[in-house]
Design a protein around this motif. Structure first.
Motif, mmCIF file in Angstrom:
data_model
loop_
_atom_site.group_PDB
_atom_site.id
_atom_site.type_symbol
_atom_site.label_atom_id
_atom_site.label_comp_id
_atom_site.label_asym_id
_atom_site.label_seq_id
_atom_site.Cartn_x
_atom_site.Cartn_y
_atom_site.Cartn_z
ATOM 1 N N THR A 110 0.701 -1.198 0.256
ATOM 2 C CA THR A 110 0.181 0.044 0.017
ATOM 3 C C THR A 110 0.679 1.065 0.097
ATOM 4 O O THR A 110 0.499 2.265 -0.479
ATOM 5 C CB THR A 110 -0.836 -0.111 1.180
ATOM 6 N N ALA A 111 1.904 1.403 0.752
ATOM 7 C CA ALA A 111 2.635 2.375 0.624
ATOM 8 C C ALA A 111 3.350 2.695 -0.630
ATOM 9 O O ALA A 111 3.451 3.739 -1.283
ATOM 10 C CB ALA A 111 3.903 2.098 1.875
ATOM 11 N N TRP A 112 3.779 1.647 -1.300
ATOM 12 C CA TRP A 112 4.297 1.856 -2.593
ATOM 13 C C TRP A 112 3.376 2.302 -3.638
ATOM 14 O O TRP A 112 3.614 3.291 -4.432
ATOM 15 C CB TRP A 112 4.900 0.535 -3.101
ATOM 16 N N LEU A 113 2.207 1.565 -3.544
ATOM 17 C CA LEU A 113 1.230 1.840 -4.551
ATOM 18 C C LEU A 113 0.734 3.593 -4.250
ATOM 19 O O LEU A 113 0.530 4.372 -5.321
ATOM 20 C CB LEU A 113 -0.247 1.199 -4.377
ATOM 21 N N MET A 114 0.513 4.013 -3.095
ATOM 22 C CA MET A 114 0.177 5.270 -2.786
ATOM 23 C C MET A 114 1.022 6.370 -3.221
ATOM 24 O O MET A 114 0.786 7.328 -3.798
ATOM 25 C CB MET A 114 0.060 5.531 -1.269
ATOM 26 N N ALA A 115 2.541 5.951 -2.918
ATOM 27 C CA ALA A 115 3.696 6.902 -3.289
ATOM 28 C C ALA A 115 3.644 7.198 -4.752
ATOM 29 O O ALA A 115 4.008 8.073 -5.469
ATOM 30 C CB ALA A 115 4.772 6.396 -2.722
ATOM 31 N N ARG A 116 3.548 5.910 -5.511
ATOM 32 C CA ARG A 116 3.743 5.588 -6.926
ATOM 33 C C ARG A 116 2.500 6.531 -7.766
ATOM 34 O O ARG A 116 2.912 7.336 -8.552
ATOM 35 C CB ARG A 116 3.613 4.221 -7.399
ATOM 36 N N MET A 117 1.376 6.473 -7.091
ATOM 37 C CA MET A 117 0.200 7.104 -7.800
ATOM 38 C C MET A 117 0.466 8.811 -7.603
ATOM 39 O O MET A 117 0.209 9.464 -8.303
ATOM 40 C CB MET A 117 -0.898 6.668 -6.940
ATOM 41 N N LEU A 118 0.723 8.888 -6.127
ATOM 42 C CA LEU A 118 0.846 10.402 -5.730
ATOM 43 C C LEU A 118 2.007 11.246 -6.317
ATOM 44 O O LEU A 118 1.790 12.410 -6.812
ATOM 45 C CB LEU A 118 0.793 10.500 -4.093
ATOM 46 N N VAL A 119 3.013 10.652 -6.794
ATOM 47 C CA VAL A 119 4.242 11.343 -7.153
ATOM 48 C C VAL A 119 3.902 11.803 -8.736
ATOM 49 O O VAL A 119 4.531 12.586 -9.382
ATOM 50 C CB VAL A 119 5.466 10.562 -7.224
ATOM 51 N N LEU A 120 2.930 10.873 -9.159
ATOM 52 C CA LEU A 120 2.576 11.241 -10.757
ATOM 53 C C LEU A 120 1.398 12.251 -10.877
ATOM 54 O O LEU A 120 1.086 12.415 -12.082
ATOM 55 C CB LEU A 120 2.131 9.801 -11.506
ATOM 56 N N ASP A 121 0.865 12.481 -9.716
ATOM 57 C CA ASP A 121 -0.445 13.358 -9.869
ATOM 58 C C ASP A 121 -0.303 14.530 -9.484
ATOM 59 O O ASP A 121 -0.470 15.163 -8.333
ATOM 60 C CB ASP A 121 -1.645 12.628 -8.854
ATOM 61 N N GLU A 122 0.143 15.349 -10.256
ATOM 62 C CA GLU A 122 0.625 16.818 -10.374
ATOM 63 C C GLU A 122 -0.672 17.619 -10.766
ATOM 64 O O GLU A 122 -1.124 17.585 -11.655
ATOM 65 C CB GLU A 122 1.866 17.204 -10.996
ATOM 66 N N GLN A 123 -1.013 18.670 -9.942
ATOM 67 C CA GLN A 123 -2.138 19.670 -9.991
ATOM 68 C C GLN A 123 -1.476 20.962 -9.696
ATOM 69 O O GLN A 123 -1.039 21.289 -9.216
ATOM 70 C CB GLN A 123 -3.130 19.163 -9.052
ATOM 71 N N GLU A 124 -1.943 21.609 -10.938
ATOM 72 C CA GLU A 124 -1.720 23.096 -10.932
ATOM 73 C C GLU A 124 -2.647 24.156 -10.279
ATOM 74 O O GLU A 124 -2.582 25.154 -9.727
ATOM 75 C CB GLU A 124 -1.459 23.781 -12.419
#
Length: 345
Positions: A110-124
């Motif tokens: 879960t830690a890897w999935l959360m981090a992997r997802m969040l680092v790709l989710d950039e919002q302006e």
């Protein structure tokens, strides 16, 4: 330890230095640009290299401090394994950087999935769901308008790209590093599937943010899962950890100082939230309130702009726990769209 002799963990290590808190276990600190201004990281001697637990943010300053540590206290030997206790950026911000330099990443799925997802989710700009969530929680209209116009914090701002591959850690498994055998025990509430490590050969426990002295980790609900119940998960985790905890354990936490007396501390952490739930329930018998309206009941200090976001998600978490337990119910909305709550009895 002889009477009158200070424990080696009585004072934190200076930036760029390390304190040996147990044979082959070095305690170090990285700075954080926030009110909680540091994160503890640890290096465990594997003989020909090191296992490092947690990293700090990915910033130029953090990398420079790590280089000083690698050249100095870590004696130029390589970091061959990087363990991330959980997915928060102060704990795995530099995980990918260490992997780029030859380390293997170990963490929970879960830690890897959360981090992997969040680092790709950039919002302006904050998405509509976030604005609706903040409004429903009771964020004042002027603050809501200000935040709608600002670029939000992005995980990638302080986290190196997360590696494609990792070694999964699972609850209950036994593994070896730092010349010890350890049992992995996971907890929830602060972060999903947060890993702690319990030595099978001496009294050490690596606690991350699941086991902290003096402060309680943030238990927050976010727009991604608005009906989550992290307070309930936290209370369940404290009960499970209590079955393992002994006074002899030396806990190496993610923040503050290493400590003993874990059974008492777990009881304190549980009581902190149980009493908060009771206070909120009592207050809502008198006046319906939003999550933000519960700030004076939940917190013992004024909440400034820098703390507002964390306070909001924690207030929502306590209301979600009470709603899940049937102790409160919705009482409509106010003129600004904030959801109001009242006691069910």
């Amino acid at each position: 330890m002889k009477a009158g002799v200070a424990h080696p963990w009585a004072d934190p290590p200076a930036t760029g230095s390390a304190t040996e808190v147990a044979p082959g276990v070095l305690w170090m600190r990285l700075p954080l640009p926030m009110k909680l201004d540091h994160v503890n990281v640890y290096a465990l001697d594997d003989g020909d290299g090191w296992t490092v637990v947690d990293t700090g943010f990915d910033t130029g300053r953090s990398r420079a401090i790590w280089q000083t540590l690698l050249d100095g206290p870590l004696a130029g030997r390589p970091v061959t394994r990087l363990i991330a206790t959980h997915h928060h950026p102060d704990h795995l911000g530099l995980a990918g950087w260490f992997v780029d330099h030859g380390a293997a990443l170990w963490t929970t799925r879960t830690a890897w999935l959360m981090a992997r997802m969040l680092v790709l989710d950039e919002q302006e700009a904050p998405p509509t769901q976030s604005l609706s969530f903040w409004r429903a929680a009771g964020m004042p209209p002027e603050m809501l308008a200000q935040r709608a116009a600002e670029r939000p914090f992005n995980f990638a701002d302080v986290v190196h790209p997360i590696p494609l591959g990792y070694r999964r850690l699972q609850h209950g498994e036994e593994l070896s590093f730092g010349q010890r055998r350890w049992r992995v025990v996971t907890g929830d509430g602060h972060a999903p599937e947060h890993a702690t490590f319990w030595s099978l050969e001496d009294d050490l426990v690596i606690g991350g943010d699941q086991l902290l002295p003096g402060i309680s980790p943030n238990l927050g609900v976010y727009p991604t899962e608005p009906e989550a119940d992290p307070v309930g998960e936290w209370l369940e985790s404290c009960a499970r950890f209590s079955e393992l905890a002994e006074d002899r354990h030396l806990v190496l936490p993610g923040h503050k100082l290493p400590f003993t007396g874990l059974p008492l501390r777990l009881g304190q952490m549980r009581e902190n939230h149980v009493s908060a739930l009771d206070r909120i329930t009592q207050a809502l018998r008198e006046t319906p309130l939003s999550a933000v309206g519960c700030f004076p009941i939940l917190f013992k200090r004024p909440i400034g702009p820098g703390e507002f976001g964390l306070a909001l998600v924690e207030a929502v978490a306590h209301l979600n726990r009470l709603a899940a337990a049937g102790r409160i119910t919705r009482a409509g909305t106010d003129d600004h769209g904030a959801v109001l709550w009242r006691s069910a009895a």
